[in-house]
Scaffold this motif. Sequence first.
Motif, PDB file in Angstrom:
ATOM      1  N   ALA A 120      -0.284   5.072  -7.131  1.00 29.12           N
ATOM      2  CA  ALA A 120      -0.674   6.342  -6.529  1.00 29.12           C
ATOM      3  C   ALA A 120       0.510   7.006  -5.825  1.00 29.12           C
ATOM      4  N   VAL A 121       1.292   6.239  -5.092  1.00 31.19           N
ATOM      5  CA  VAL A 121       2.467   6.803  -4.413  1.00 31.19           C
ATOM      6  C   VAL A 121       3.461   7.326  -5.442  1.00 31.19           C
ATOM      7  N   GLU A 122       3.682   6.570  -6.514  1.00 37.10           N
ATOM      8  CA  GLU A 122       4.586   7.029  -7.580  1.00 37.10           C
ATOM      9  C   GLU A 122       4.105   8.350  -8.166  1.00 37.10           C
ATOM     10  N   ALA A 123       2.801   8.437  -8.458  1.00 36.88           N
ATOM     11  CA  ALA A 123       2.232   9.672  -8.996  1.00 36.88           C
ATOM     12  C   ALA A 123       2.400  10.812  -8.000  1.00 36.88           C
ATOM     13  N   GLY A 124       2.107  10.519  -6.737  1.00 38.67           N
ATOM     14  CA  GLY A 124       2.221  11.540  -5.707  1.00 38.67           C
ATOM     15  C   GLY A 124       3.634  12.077  -5.549  1.00 38.67           C
ATOM     16  N   LEU A 125       4.619  11.225  -5.684  1.00 39.70           N
ATOM     17  CA  LEU A 125       6.005  11.673  -5.562  1.00 39.70           C
ATOM     18  C   LEU A 125       6.363  12.677  -6.651  1.00 39.70           C
ATOM     19  N   HIS A 126       5.787  12.526  -7.836  1.00 37.49           N
ATOM     20  CA  HIS A 126       6.010  13.499  -8.914  1.00 37.49           C
ATOM     21  C   HIS A 126       5.308  14.820  -8.608  1.00 37.49           C
ATOM     22  N   LEU A 127       4.160  14.757  -7.954  1.00 40.54           N
ATOM     23  CA  LEU A 127       3.381  15.964  -7.674  1.00 40.54           C
ATOM     24  C   LEU A 127       3.968  16.789  -6.532  1.00 40.54           C
ATOM     25  N   LEU A 128       4.632  16.132  -5.583  1.00 37.17           N
ATOM     26  CA  LEU A 128       5.205  16.868  -4.448  1.00 37.17           C
ATOM     27  C   LEU A 128       6.241  17.886  -4.916  1.00 37.17           C
ATOM     28  N   LYS A 129       6.222  19.050  -4.275  1.00 34.64           N
ATOM     29  CA  LYS A 129       7.270  20.029  -4.540  1.00 34.64           C
ATOM     30  C   LYS A 129       8.490  19.691  -3.683  1.00 34.64           C
ATOM     31  N   LYS A 130       9.598  20.339  -3.946  1.00 34.62           N
ATOM     32  CA  LYS A 130      10.792  20.125  -3.139  1.00 34.62           C
ATOM     33  C   LYS A 130      10.479  20.468  -1.689  1.00 34.62           C
ATOM     34  N   GLY A 131      10.815  19.567  -0.777  1.00 27.36           N
ATOM     35  CA  GLY A 131      10.491  19.746   0.629  1.00 27.36           C
ATOM     36  C   GLY A 131       9.102  19.253   0.994  1.00 27.36           C
ATOM     37  N   GLY A 132       8.363  18.753  -0.007  1.00 23.37           N
ATOM     38  CA  GLY A 132       7.018  18.245   0.227  1.00 23.37           C
ATOM     39  C   GLY A 132       7.035  16.955   1.037  1.00 23.37           C
ATOM     40  N   LEU A 133       5.923  16.701   1.729  1.00 24.02           N
ATOM     41  CA  LEU A 133       5.802  15.552   2.624  1.00 24.02           C
ATOM     42  C   LEU A 133       4.691  14.622   2.174  1.00 24.02           C
ATOM     43  N   MET A 134       4.984  13.323   2.175  1.00 20.12           N
ATOM     44  CA  MET A 134       3.970  12.297   1.976  1.00 20.12           C
ATOM     45  C   MET A 134       3.927  11.447   3.235  1.00 20.12           C
ATOM     46  N   THR A 135       2.726  11.210   3.753  1.00 20.81           N
ATOM     47  CA  THR A 135       2.579  10.321   4.901  1.00 20.81           C
ATOM     48  C   THR A 135       1.809   9.081   4.476  1.00 20.81           C
ATOM     49  N   LEU A 136       2.249   7.943   4.975  1.00 21.90           N
ATOM     50  CA  LEU A 136       1.576   6.667   4.706  1.00 21.90           C
ATOM     51  C   LEU A 136       1.244   6.002   6.033  1.00 21.90           C
ATOM     52  N   CYS A 137      -0.010   5.649   6.217  1.00 20.43           N
ATOM     53  CA  CYS A 137      -0.421   4.790   7.323  1.00 20.43           C
ATOM     54  C   CYS A 137      -0.720   3.436   6.696  1.00 20.43           C
ATOM     55  N   ILE A 138       0.155   2.472   6.913  1.00 18.48           N
ATOM     56  CA  ILE A 138       0.037   1.166   6.259  1.00 18.48           C
ATOM     57  C   ILE A 138      -0.553   0.168   7.247  1.00 18.48           C
ATOM     58  N   TYR A 139      -1.780  -0.231   6.965  1.00 16.97           N
ATOM     59  CA  TYR A 139      -2.460  -1.238   7.782  1.00 16.97           C
ATOM     60  C   TYR A 139      -2.332  -2.582   7.101  1.00 16.97           C
ATOM     61  N   SER A 140      -2.209  -3.650   7.876  1.00 20.73           N
ATOM     62  CA  SER A 140      -2.139  -4.991   7.281  1.00 20.73           C
ATOM     63  C   SER A 140      -3.256  -5.851   7.838  1.00 20.73           C
ATOM     64  N   GLY A 141      -3.400  -7.031   7.282  1.00 16.12           N
ATOM     65  CA  GLY A 141      -4.492  -7.922   7.666  1.00 16.12           C
ATOM     66  C   GLY A 141      -5.554  -7.919   6.580  1.00 16.12           C
ATOM     67  N   GLY A 142      -6.669  -8.603   6.841  1.00 17.48           N
ATOM     68  CA  GLY A 142      -7.735  -8.676   5.842  1.00 17.48           C
ATOM     69  C   GLY A 142      -7.330  -9.528   4.661  1.00 17.48           C
ATOM     70  N   ASP A 143      -8.037  -9.357   3.553  1.00 14.43           N
ATOM     71  CA  ASP A 143      -7.801 -10.190   2.374  1.00 14.43           C
ATOM     72  C   ASP A 143      -6.495  -9.869   1.670  1.00 14.43           C
ATOM     73  N   THR A 144      -6.142  -8.570   1.565  1.00 16.93           N
ATOM     74  CA  THR A 144      -4.957  -8.199   0.791  1.00 16.93           C
ATOM     75  C   THR A 144      -3.981  -7.334   1.582  1.00 16.93           C
TER      76      THR A 144
END
Length: 196
Positions: A120-144
Amino acid sequence: MKNLQITAYTQHFIRQQVMPGDICIDATMGNGNDTALLSRLAGEKGHVIAFDIQKQALEHTAERLLKDGCPENYQLILDSHENMMNYAKPDTVSCITFNLGYLPGGDHSVATKADSSKKAVEAGLHLLKKGGLMTLCIYSGGDTGFQERDAMLDFIRQLDPHKYLVIQSEYINRPNDPPIPVLIIKLFSEKQKVVS
């Protein structure tokens, strides 16, 4: 300064990024907090595409958008975020937001996974325009969660610095594996040739 939770931290940058008329994606709609924010910021002439694999998330988000009086500029999609390329064109999206983990208040056994999130992140990077922003909130714990956290951090560390600016922050004095906020800014257009 306010005591910023991870979502408030990333939303600060989203508010700086999104302008009326923009196309935005909420890759993990959950209970609709980011979808509602993107909808208000993009306005009536903008468009927001939001994804989740749980029907409960779509129902909660639809209720939230109506309750908040958001413009009807959104499309709620029951599909994996890794398929977002089917719903938007490269170089058109201003902002994409991810909250990795499970639906707050939902079934903890249903959560984002490293493989689909990376796609999904790879796909999103292609969709972003120049100057576009992607934010990730990465939570850990749980099963995976730890596996997904480690895979995502490894992946984004290897992004081409000529193409993307990656900023990772951390809560260094919080115990119990605090979440990790990440900003990715696209530095080029898919149409232009990147010189290394």
